[in-house]
Design a protein around this motif. Sequence first.
Motif, PDB file in Angstrom:
ATOM      1  N   CYS A 163      -4.242   2.913 -16.456  1.00 62.66           N
ATOM      2  CA  CYS A 163      -4.735   3.005 -15.080  1.00 62.66           C
ATOM      3  C   CYS A 163      -5.356   4.388 -14.847  1.00 62.66           C
ATOM      4  CB  CYS A 163      -3.573   2.785 -14.114  1.00 62.66           C
ATOM      5  SG  CYS A 163      -4.028   3.082 -12.398  1.00 62.66           S
TER       6      CYS A 163
ATOM      7  N   CYS B 206      -2.973   6.134 -11.867  1.00 61.85           N
ATOM      8  CA  CYS B 206      -1.592   6.610 -12.072  1.00 61.85           C
ATOM      9  C   CYS B 206      -1.229   6.744 -13.548  1.00 61.85           C
ATOM     10  CB  CYS B 206      -0.614   5.674 -11.360  1.00 61.85           C
ATOM     11  SG  CYS B 206      -0.395   4.094 -12.217  1.00 61.85           S
TER      12      CYS B 206
ATOM     13  N   CYS C  49      -3.596  -2.689 -11.117  1.00 59.78           N
ATOM     14  CA  CYS C  49      -2.537  -1.970 -11.819  1.00 59.78           C
ATOM     15  C   CYS C  49      -1.176  -2.448 -11.316  1.00 59.78           C
ATOM     16  CB  CYS C  49      -2.704  -0.473 -11.583  1.00 59.78           C
ATOM     17  SG  CYS C  49      -1.317   0.484 -12.204  1.00 59.78           S
TER      18      CYS C  49
ATOM     19  N   CYS D 244       0.692   0.942  -9.525  1.00 64.09           N
ATOM     20  CA  CYS D 244       0.275   1.536  -8.244  1.00 64.09           C
ATOM     21  C   CYS D 244      -0.478   0.551  -7.365  1.00 64.09           C
ATOM     22  CB  CYS D 244      -0.565   2.785  -8.487  1.00 64.09           C
ATOM     23  SG  CYS D 244      -2.211   2.441  -9.138  1.00 64.09           S
TER      24      CYS D 244
HETATM   25 ZN   LIG Z   1      -1.989   2.540 -11.461  1.00 63.38          ZN
END
Ligand SMILES: [Zn+2]
Length: 204
Positions: A11, A14, A48, A51
């Motif tokens: 990601c 994050c 994701c 997050c």
């Molecule tokens: Zn993420």
Amino acid sequence: MSKHHMEKLTCPSCHHDGDFEVWDSINTVLDPEMKEKVLNQSIFLYTCPNCGETFRLNYPILYHQMEDLVMIYLVPESEVEKTYEIFYEKNALADYRTEKYLNRIVTSANQLVEKIQIFDAGKDDRIMELVKLLATDSILKNNPDKEFDELRFAVDDGTNILIIINKGEITGAVDIDNMYEFASSHCTDFKDLRDDEDIVINRE
Ligand SMILES: [Zn+2]
């Protein structure tokens, strides 16, 4: 058949590692539910699991609407020539030609969606590109200051329209049935859509 595989990705937001399902090809007869996911472009979205952010990932795909003998390759601009050879090299997909396949190569997901909608509406995408030129003239005649980047075919409540797009936003629409009639009446010398060896159809 449809083909898909998982790819690991990190990601960008994050840095959590996750799996993304990449579709190499889609066959709408075997996986009819995938057509909608192409039309709404959700096959290109990754959310994701950590997050919750959603990202867009572009990748090549072969879209095969087998019930209508339509095959559309979405590839990057740099792969167009190679893809053309895949369609037309004598040993490649020769059988598809004799079966009157409607083949197209496109270079963006938006173009892929537009082609599907044009063919589903029973229209000819070569004529549609001419209609876009006519529509551009007519829009600018009525409103010389109107700014837009693109006109894109869509069907709204059964009406065929071109939506006017400026900087990624829809800023209007025009009805095209009359212009389409007019353009078709001047294209009577076009080859049958399925016999035409030009399979990269865009404004150029
Ligand atoms: Zn993420």
